[in-house]
Design an enzyme around this catalytic site. Structure first.
Site, PDB file in Angstrom:
ATOM      1  N   ASP A 233       0.840  -1.185   0.000  1.00 33.33           N
ATOM      2  CA  ASP A 233       0.000   0.000   0.000  1.00 33.33           C
ATOM      3  C   ASP A 233       0.882   1.244   0.000  1.00 33.33           C
ATOM      4  O   ASP A 233       2.036   1.195   0.446  1.00 33.33           O
ATOM      5  CB  ASP A 233      -0.911   0.009   1.239  1.00 33.33           C
TER       6      ASP A 233
ATOM      7  N   ASP B 103       4.388   1.961  -4.413  1.00 40.57           N
ATOM      8  CA  ASP B 103       3.631   2.812  -5.325  1.00 40.57           C
ATOM      9  C   ASP B 103       3.506   2.054  -6.633  1.00 40.57           C
ATOM     10  O   ASP B 103       4.500   1.808  -7.310  1.00 40.57           O
ATOM     11  CB  ASP B 103       4.376   4.128  -5.530  1.00 40.57           C
ATOM     12  N   VAL B 104       2.281   1.663  -7.005  1.00 41.52           N
ATOM     13  CA  VAL B 104       2.119   0.806  -8.177  1.00 41.52           C
ATOM     14  C   VAL B 104       2.440   1.525  -9.483  1.00 41.52           C
ATOM     15  O   VAL B 104       2.530   0.890 -10.539  1.00 41.52           O
ATOM     16  CB  VAL B 104       0.695   0.198  -8.259  1.00 41.52           C
TER      17      VAL B 104
ATOM     18  N   ASN C 250      -5.530  -5.395  -6.261  1.00 36.85           N
ATOM     19  CA  ASN C 250      -6.687  -4.614  -5.839  1.00 36.85           C
ATOM     20  C   ASN C 250      -6.459  -3.107  -5.855  1.00 36.85           C
ATOM     21  O   ASN C 250      -7.419  -2.341  -5.912  1.00 36.85           O
ATOM     22  CB  ASN C 250      -7.103  -5.058  -4.430  1.00 36.85           C
TER      23      ASN C 250
ATOM     24  N   TYR D 250     -13.052   6.105 -15.445  1.00 35.96           N
ATOM     25  CA  TYR D 250     -13.021   4.947 -14.547  1.00 35.96           C
ATOM     26  C   TYR D 250     -13.473   3.685 -15.274  1.00 35.96           C
ATOM     27  O   TYR D 250     -12.846   2.625 -15.163  1.00 35.96           O
ATOM     28  CB  TYR D 250     -13.917   5.220 -13.338  1.00 35.96           C
TER      29      TYR D 250
ATOM     30  N   LYS E  56     -11.468   0.061 -15.917  1.00 35.75           N
ATOM     31  CA  LYS E  56     -11.955  -1.221 -15.415  1.00 35.75           C
ATOM     32  C   LYS E  56     -12.337  -2.170 -16.552  1.00 35.75           C
ATOM     33  O   LYS E  56     -12.236  -3.398 -16.414  1.00 35.75           O
ATOM     34  CB  LYS E  56     -13.133  -0.996 -14.465  1.00 35.75           C
TER      35      LYS E  56
ATOM     36  N   THR F 184     -16.954   1.831   0.642  1.00 41.07           N
ATOM     37  CA  THR F 184     -15.517   1.920   0.929  1.00 41.07           C
ATOM     38  C   THR F 184     -15.142   3.364   1.261  1.00 41.07           C
ATOM     39  O   THR F 184     -15.940   4.289   1.048  1.00 41.07           O
ATOM     40  CB  THR F 184     -14.699   1.471  -0.297  1.00 41.07           C
TER      41      THR F 184
END
Length: 251
Positions: A37, A53-54, A80, A145, A149, A180
């Site tokens: 994370d 950090d992705v 995720n 978004y 996805k 969330t």
């Protein structure tokens, strides 16, 4: 239930929301779990925590290598980590498109790429990507978004085909609107948060938001060795949003 006994799992975006619920559920079911994370400071034992950090390949490779070393290998990757975006195609500039695509799509690629050498050594390897109902249903004000996805959904199918003969299963979950922290922040910015929440709840046939625990349960199902014949599958956890067409109440 102990179907993950002896298995090692890595969950990105695992410090909160769906990722945190998933990490905790896999632990309860017997796995040793590492969390990646941007801010893993809230993560507590028995979970292992690593900052990553992705959008930074070196950061991802370092964190995945450290997690695999500390766990003694990897059997499950839960891809995720992701961010949200609002607006039509006209509402976000090129920079924002590149930023969200970099996190939501290329970020998953970076993590999977770093994890694959470890997963190939597992007898029960599985990858579960977090997609969204936005990948398969047209939602207003979600162009950017939805594009990311939708890419995750297609990426899942391609990865499943690429790696099935290596013994690595790849599936995705498609949550509806989930309760969330990101949705909480979105609602807080609305002119009328209560009305906006009611509208989000009303568009799901169950009349409520999806819980993080419900999505975690679906992820665990796809990742479990008990689902060894399941690959290239998307599992909707959306309160019936994708498949149901209910008549208005009273008609």
């Amino acid at each position: 239930m102990s179907d993950f006994e002896g298995l090692r799992a890595l969950v990105t975006g695992g410090a909160s929301g769906i990722g945190r619920a998933t990490a905790e559920l896999l632990t309860v079911r017997g796995a040793r779990v590492a969390v990646l994370d941007l801010d893993p400071s809230s993560v507590e034992e028995p979970l292992l925590a690593y900052r990553a950090d992705v959008t930074d390949d070196a950061s991802v490779r370092t964190a995945v290598a450290a997690a695999a070393a500390d766990l003694g290998g990897l059997d499950v990757l839960v891809n995720n980590a992701g961010i949200g975006a609002q607006g039509t195609v006209a509402d976000n500039d090129d920079e924002e498109w590149h930023r969200v695509l970099d996190v939501n799509v290329v970020g998953m690629v970076r993590v999977a790429r770093a994890a694959l050498p470890h997963l190939r050594e597992s007898a029960h390897a599985a990858i579960v990507n977090t997609s969204s109902i936005a990948a398969t249903a047209g939602l207003p004000q979600r162009a950017l978004y939805s594009a990311t996805k939708g890419a995750v959904y297609s990426l899942t199918l391609a990865m499943a085909a690429d790696h099935v003969r290596e013994g690595i299963r790849v599936n995705c979950v498609n949550p509806g609107t989930a309760d969330t922290p990101w949705i909480g922040r979105l609602l807080a910015k609305a002119p009328d948060p209560a009305a906006e929440r009611a509208a989000l709840e009303a568009r799901q046939p169950t009349g409520r938001l999806v819980s993080a625990d419900e999505v975690a349960g679906a992820i665990a199902y796809l990742a479990s060795p008990l689902s060894g014949a399941t690959t290239g599958t998307s599992l909707a956890v959306d309160g019936g949003m994708q498949g149901l067409r209910l008549r208005p109440v009273g008609r």
